[in-house]
Design a protein around this motif. Structure first.
Motif, mmCIF file in Angstrom:
data_model
loop_
_atom_site.group_PDB
_atom_site.id
_atom_site.type_symbol
_atom_site.label_atom_id
_atom_site.label_comp_id
_atom_site.label_asym_id
_atom_site.label_seq_id
_atom_site.Cartn_x
_atom_site.Cartn_y
_atom_site.Cartn_z
ATOM 1 N N GLU A 33 0.836 -1.195 0.000
ATOM 2 C CA GLU A 33 0.000 0.000 0.000
ATOM 3 C C GLU A 33 0.874 1.250 0.000
ATOM 4 O O GLU A 33 1.894 1.310 0.690
ATOM 5 C CB GLU A 33 -0.890 -0.005 1.243
ATOM 6 C CG GLU A 33 -2.072 0.911 1.147
ATOM 7 C CD GLU A 33 -3.044 0.682 2.291
ATOM 8 O OE1 GLU A 33 -3.469 1.695 2.880
ATOM 9 O OE2 GLU A 33 -3.364 -0.485 2.588
ATOM 10 N N GLU A 37 -3.694 7.395 -1.764
ATOM 11 C CA GLU A 37 -4.615 6.504 -2.457
ATOM 12 C C GLU A 37 -4.216 6.236 -3.906
ATOM 13 O O GLU A 37 -4.484 5.164 -4.434
ATOM 14 C CB GLU A 37 -6.030 7.106 -2.415
ATOM 15 C CG GLU A 37 -7.095 6.154 -2.883
ATOM 16 C CD GLU A 37 -8.483 6.722 -2.672
ATOM 17 O OE1 GLU A 37 -9.282 6.639 -3.619
ATOM 18 O OE2 GLU A 37 -8.761 7.240 -1.584
ATOM 19 N N ASP A 38 -3.535 7.174 -4.553
ATOM 20 C CA ASP A 38 -3.239 7.036 -5.986
ATOM 21 C C ASP A 38 -1.816 6.557 -6.268
ATOM 22 O O ASP A 38 -1.261 6.820 -7.328
ATOM 23 C CB ASP A 38 -3.499 8.351 -6.707
ATOM 24 C CG ASP A 38 -2.600 9.486 -6.220
ATOM 25 O OD1 ASP A 38 -1.981 9.343 -5.145
ATOM 26 O OD2 ASP A 38 -2.521 10.512 -6.914
ATOM 27 N N ASN A 39 -1.202 5.830 -5.324
ATOM 28 C CA ASN A 39 0.133 5.310 -5.564
ATOM 29 C C ASN A 39 0.356 4.020 -4.781
ATOM 30 O O ASN A 39 -0.485 3.616 -3.980
ATOM 31 C CB ASN A 39 1.212 6.347 -5.239
ATOM 32 C CG ASN A 39 1.135 6.863 -3.829
ATOM 33 O OD1 ASN A 39 0.838 6.128 -2.891
ATOM 34 N ND2 ASN A 39 1.397 8.144 -3.652
ATOM 35 N N ILE A 40 1.495 3.375 -5.061
ATOM 36 C CA ILE A 40 1.872 2.168 -4.334
ATOM 37 C C ILE A 40 3.297 2.341 -3.812
ATOM 38 O O ILE A 40 4.050 3.175 -4.300
ATOM 39 C CB ILE A 40 1.824 0.905 -5.232
ATOM 40 C CG1 ILE A 40 2.833 1.039 -6.390
ATOM 41 C CG2 ILE A 40 0.427 0.616 -5.715
ATOM 42 C CD1 ILE A 40 3.118 -0.265 -7.110
ATOM 43 N N LYS A 55 3.439 6.253 -8.745
ATOM 44 C CA LYS A 55 2.083 6.711 -9.039
ATOM 45 C C LYS A 55 1.355 5.653 -9.862
ATOM 46 O O LYS A 55 1.929 5.077 -10.789
ATOM 47 C CB LYS A 55 2.121 8.012 -9.841
ATOM 48 C CG LYS A 55 2.760 9.167 -9.124
ATOM 49 C CD LYS A 55 2.827 10.356 -10.059
ATOM 50 C CE LYS A 55 3.649 11.467 -9.469
ATOM 51 N NZ LYS A 55 3.849 12.568 -10.413
ATOM 52 N N ASP A 56 0.086 5.418 -9.554
ATOM 53 C CA ASP A 56 -0.719 4.456 -10.299
ATOM 54 C C ASP A 56 -0.727 4.777 -11.793
ATOM 55 O O ASP A 56 -0.642 3.871 -12.623
ATOM 56 C CB ASP A 56 -2.165 4.438 -9.781
ATOM 57 C CG ASP A 56 -2.276 3.848 -8.381
ATOM 58 O OD1 ASP A 56 -1.320 3.185 -7.921
ATOM 59 O OD2 ASP A 56 -3.324 4.068 -7.735
ATOM 60 N N GLU A 57 -0.785 6.052 -12.127
ATOM 61 C CA GLU A 57 -0.868 6.465 -13.532
ATOM 62 C C GLU A 57 0.404 6.157 -14.321
ATOM 63 O O GLU A 57 0.387 6.112 -15.543
ATOM 64 C CB GLU A 57 -1.179 7.949 -13.641
ATOM 65 C CG GLU A 57 -0.071 8.838 -13.096
ATOM 66 C CD GLU A 57 -0.465 10.297 -12.951
ATOM 67 O OE1 GLU A 57 0.353 11.148 -13.311
ATOM 68 O OE2 GLU A 57 -1.587 10.563 -12.484
ATOM 69 N N ILE A 59 2.128 3.297 -13.990
ATOM 70 C CA ILE A 59 2.252 1.850 -14.178
ATOM 71 C C ILE A 59 1.548 1.470 -15.476
ATOM 72 O O ILE A 59 0.338 1.616 -15.613
ATOM 73 C CB ILE A 59 1.663 1.075 -12.986
ATOM 74 C CG1 ILE A 59 2.404 1.457 -11.707
ATOM 75 C CG2 ILE A 59 1.717 -0.431 -13.238
ATOM 76 C CD1 ILE A 59 1.796 0.911 -10.435
ATOM 77 N N ASP A 62 1.566 -4.811 -15.489
ATOM 78 C CA ASP A 62 2.081 -5.573 -14.355
ATOM 79 C C ASP A 62 1.787 -7.049 -14.548
ATOM 80 O O ASP A 62 0.814 -7.408 -15.207
ATOM 81 C CB ASP A 62 1.475 -5.077 -13.036
ATOM 82 C CG ASP A 62 -0.020 -5.278 -12.985
ATOM 83 O OD1 ASP A 62 -0.461 -6.277 -12.390
ATOM 84 O OD2 ASP A 62 -0.756 -4.447 -13.550
#
Length: 136
Positions: A33, A37-40, A55-57, A59, A62
């Motif tokens: 986590e 909220e918008d990243n890992i 950042k999720d954007e 990626i 996967d």
């Protein structure tokens, strides 16, 4: 007639309008986590000592590694804007190195390596170049 192979997902995601996405890196690690909220948080080693927030954007693709392929599992991700992540890690490493090279032990080593036997006063930076021309 030869059987037509199924198309893989990776080229579909990396090639857009006939052009490969630039500035991409592929990394193997472990997903956790993120701080927002918008990243890992992506751990790059099995001891979870080295990580990067992604950042999720950024990626692109996967793949989860199954226990059949690796006993510890993990994930391979393809990240766009890779240079920003690499630069971030390089800057942190540079800051760590600068802090390390400012210590008294290193200064004593630098003095010895240059043939200086006189101990410099604490807080004064010793020259580590030794050429005598650049002032470093």
């Amino acid at each position: 007639m030869a059987k037509k192979l199924a198309l893989d997902e990776l080229p579909k995601r990396l090639i857009i309008d006939g052009k490969k996405t630039e500035d991409v890196i592929m990394v193997y690690g472990f997903v956790a986590e993120g701080p927002e909220e918008d990243n890992i948080t992506f751990y790059l080693d099995t001891l979870l000592k080295t990580s990067v927030v992604i950042k999720d954007e950024d990626i692109i693709h996967d793949v989860n590694i199954t226990k059949t392929h690796s006993a510890i599992g993990g994930t391979i991700i393809w990240i766009k804007n890779a240079s920003s992540y690499l630069q971030e890690n390089t800057q942190q490493a540079q800051q760590d190195a600068e802090q390390f090279f400012q210590g008294d032990i290193y200064q004593q080593y630098a003095n010895t390596a240059q043939g200086n036997t006189v101990t410099k006063p604490q807080g004064v930076q010793a020259s580590i170049c030794g050429c005598g021309n650049c002032g470093n």
